[in-house]
Write a protein that holds these residues in place. Sequence first.
Motif, PDB file in Angstrom:
ATOM      1  N   PRO A 103      -5.244  -2.183  -4.268  1.00 40.58           N
ATOM      2  CA  PRO A 103      -4.039  -1.877  -3.497  1.00 40.58           C
ATOM      3  C   PRO A 103      -3.264  -3.178  -3.226  1.00 40.58           C
ATOM      4  O   PRO A 103      -3.847  -4.266  -3.237  1.00 40.58           O
ATOM      5  CB  PRO A 103      -4.581  -1.305  -2.186  1.00 40.58           C
ATOM      6  CG  PRO A 103      -6.021  -1.011  -2.428  1.00 40.58           C
ATOM      7  CD  PRO A 103      -6.472  -1.942  -3.494  1.00 40.58           C
ATOM      8  N   PRO A 104      -1.975  -3.089  -2.979  1.00 37.82           N
ATOM      9  CA  PRO A 104      -1.252  -4.276  -2.499  1.00 37.82           C
ATOM     10  C   PRO A 104      -1.906  -4.795  -1.220  1.00 37.82           C
ATOM     11  O   PRO A 104      -2.416  -4.011  -0.413  1.00 37.82           O
ATOM     12  CB  PRO A 104       0.160  -3.742  -2.226  1.00 37.82           C
ATOM     13  CG  PRO A 104       0.266  -2.512  -3.074  1.00 37.82           C
ATOM     14  CD  PRO A 104      -1.104  -1.917  -3.105  1.00 37.82           C
ATOM     15  N   GLN A 106      -1.819  -7.339   2.322  1.00 41.87           N
ATOM     16  CA  GLN A 106      -0.919  -7.914   3.319  1.00 41.87           C
ATOM     17  C   GLN A 106      -1.733  -8.665   4.369  1.00 41.87           C
ATOM     18  O   GLN A 106      -2.907  -8.362   4.600  1.00 41.87           O
ATOM     19  CB  GLN A 106      -0.095  -6.820   3.993  1.00 41.87           C
ATOM     20  CG  GLN A 106      -0.921  -5.784   4.740  1.00 41.87           C
ATOM     21  CD  GLN A 106      -0.100  -4.627   5.274  1.00 41.87           C
ATOM     22  OE1 GLN A 106       1.059  -4.470   4.936  1.00 41.87           O
ATOM     23  NE2 GLN A 106      -0.716  -3.804   6.131  1.00 41.87           N
ATOM     24  N   PRO A 118      -5.869  -4.513   2.418  1.00 40.47           N
ATOM     25  CA  PRO A 118      -5.098  -3.569   1.603  1.00 40.47           C
ATOM     26  C   PRO A 118      -4.183  -2.713   2.462  1.00 40.47           C
ATOM     27  O   PRO A 118      -4.463  -2.466   3.642  1.00 40.47           O
ATOM     28  CB  PRO A 118      -6.182  -2.731   0.924  1.00 40.47           C
ATOM     29  CG  PRO A 118      -7.362  -2.826   1.821  1.00 40.47           C
ATOM     30  CD  PRO A 118      -7.300  -4.180   2.459  1.00 40.47           C
ATOM     31  N   LEU A 119      -3.091  -2.261   1.862  1.00 42.35           N
ATOM     32  CA  LEU A 119      -2.208  -1.353   2.574  1.00 42.35           C
ATOM     33  C   LEU A 119      -2.976  -0.105   2.995  1.00 42.35           C
ATOM     34  O   LEU A 119      -3.764   0.446   2.222  1.00 42.35           O
ATOM     35  CB  LEU A 119      -1.037  -0.947   1.678  1.00 42.35           C
ATOM     36  CG  LEU A 119      -0.007  -2.034   1.339  1.00 42.35           C
ATOM     37  CD1 LEU A 119       1.073  -1.450   0.437  1.00 42.35           C
ATOM     38  CD2 LEU A 119       0.611  -2.615   2.601  1.00 42.35           C
ATOM     39  N   ARG A 121      -4.027   3.722   3.774  1.00 46.12           N
ATOM     40  CA  ARG A 121      -3.800   5.018   3.132  1.00 46.12           C
ATOM     41  C   ARG A 121      -3.449   4.909   1.646  1.00 46.12           C
ATOM     42  O   ARG A 121      -2.914   5.854   1.057  1.00 46.12           O
ATOM     43  CB  ARG A 121      -2.718   5.814   3.880  1.00 46.12           C
ATOM     44  CG  ARG A 121      -3.128   6.221   5.296  1.00 46.12           C
ATOM     45  CD  ARG A 121      -2.046   6.994   5.999  1.00 46.12           C
ATOM     46  NE  ARG A 121      -0.872   6.176   6.253  1.00 46.12           N
ATOM     47  CZ  ARG A 121      -0.765   5.318   7.248  1.00 46.12           C
ATOM     48  NH1 ARG A 121      -1.778   5.156   8.104  1.00 46.12           N
ATOM     49  NH2 ARG A 121       0.336   4.633   7.427  1.00 46.12           N
ATOM     50  N   HIS A 122      -3.744   3.753   1.052  1.00 44.81           N
ATOM     51  CA  HIS A 122      -3.537   3.633  -0.393  1.00 44.81           C
ATOM     52  C   HIS A 122      -4.702   4.324  -1.108  1.00 44.81           C
ATOM     53  O   HIS A 122      -5.862   4.199  -0.692  1.00 44.81           O
ATOM     54  CB  HIS A 122      -3.467   2.165  -0.807  1.00 44.81           C
ATOM     55  CG  HIS A 122      -2.995   1.937  -2.204  1.00 44.81           C
ATOM     56  ND1 HIS A 122      -3.817   2.093  -3.295  1.00 44.81           N
ATOM     57  CD2 HIS A 122      -1.780   1.592  -2.700  1.00 44.81           C
ATOM     58  CE1 HIS A 122      -3.136   1.837  -4.391  1.00 44.81           C
ATOM     59  NE2 HIS A 122      -1.897   1.520  -4.069  1.00 44.81           N
ATOM     60  N   PRO A 123      -4.453   5.066  -2.188  1.00 45.65           N
ATOM     61  CA  PRO A 123      -5.537   5.788  -2.868  1.00 45.65           C
ATOM     62  C   PRO A 123      -6.704   4.910  -3.306  1.00 45.65           C
ATOM     63  O   PRO A 123      -7.861   5.364  -3.303  1.00 45.65           O
ATOM     64  CB  PRO A 123      -4.830   6.418  -4.072  1.00 45.65           C
ATOM     65  CG  PRO A 123      -3.400   6.543  -3.664  1.00 45.65           C
ATOM     66  CD  PRO A 123      -3.131   5.367  -2.770  1.00 45.65           C
ATOM     67  N   ALA A 124      -6.437   3.651  -3.684  1.00 51.08           N
ATOM     68  CA  ALA A 124      -7.508   2.781  -4.168  1.00 51.08           C
ATOM     69  C   ALA A 124      -8.460   2.341  -3.061  1.00 51.08           C
ATOM     70  O   ALA A 124      -9.541   1.811  -3.348  1.00 51.08           O
ATOM     71  CB  ALA A 124      -6.927   1.549  -4.864  1.00 51.08           C
ATOM     72  N   ASN A 125      -8.096   2.569  -1.801  1.00 49.79           N
ATOM     73  CA  ASN A 125      -9.010   2.216  -0.714  1.00 49.79           C
ATOM     74  C   ASN A 125     -10.305   3.008  -0.798  1.00 49.79           C
ATOM     75  O   ASN A 125     -11.367   2.533  -0.384  1.00 49.79           O
ATOM     76  CB  ASN A 125      -8.343   2.437   0.639  1.00 49.79           C
ATOM     77  CG  ASN A 125      -7.269   1.406   0.934  1.00 49.79           C
ATOM     78  OD1 ASN A 125      -7.305   0.303   0.399  1.00 49.79           O
ATOM     79  ND2 ASN A 125      -6.315   1.761   1.768  1.00 49.79           N
TER      80      ASN A 125
END
Length: 240
Positions: A103-104, A106, A118-119, A121-125
């Motif tokens: 994920p991106p 921050q 990671p951002l 609620r990103h799917p890759a989490n």
Amino acid sequence: MNTPPPHNAHRYAVYYTPSPGTLGWLAGSHWLGRCAALLRPLPQLDIHGVEPEDLQRLTAAPRRYGWHATLKAPFALAPGTDWLELHHAVQQVARGLTPFAMPPLQVEQIGDFLALVPLPRHPANTALAAVAEACVKELQPLAAPLAADDLTRRSAGLTPRQLGMLQRWGHPFVLDEFRFHLSLTGSLGLVDTATADLVLDAAQQYFSDLPPLTFNSLALFAEPAPGADLVLLDHLELGA
């Protein structure tokens, strides 16, 4: 890479790190001021208004561990287990996993320290949590139980759930308590508020240019002696 391993290391750990030599690795290592692959200090960012000594002090704790996100926290090997057995076990875990785009990331404050996260609620989490769970569960049989004094020392302030995790898995923040992060500082209380704010702003600008990362390997680290800097031993490719 294959750094000759310390066969009698005090502890070992399994981390996520970008591959050494890539921009993702160099960015984090320069931020911390040390390369855990080349085992040498690196120049840190020059932040306007922040004394170099303050940045060095603020990054001292994560610098010792090297640029990383924890998957299986540092542990001593169980009696009768050797480094080669651990290396093989980590390789087996890696072979059972599939590479994926991260994920991106921050910069965020977690508790009293800064980290790259990671951002939400990103799917890759979901994939990140699954990799961490595999490392924790599949490698735990090779880990020595925590000593009684370690349990006592590390139990302060934990919830009953976290205490159970510590006793069962050797670390309180695993499984449903896990949060993927790459630490950027130790306690922000080591510097004044104005300095901490400048470091936060600088970190956000610095890591905004971080290229997209891929989770494609497990990194095996070692702590050669109690309190020593951790060193990167090997990168074991996922699915290989």
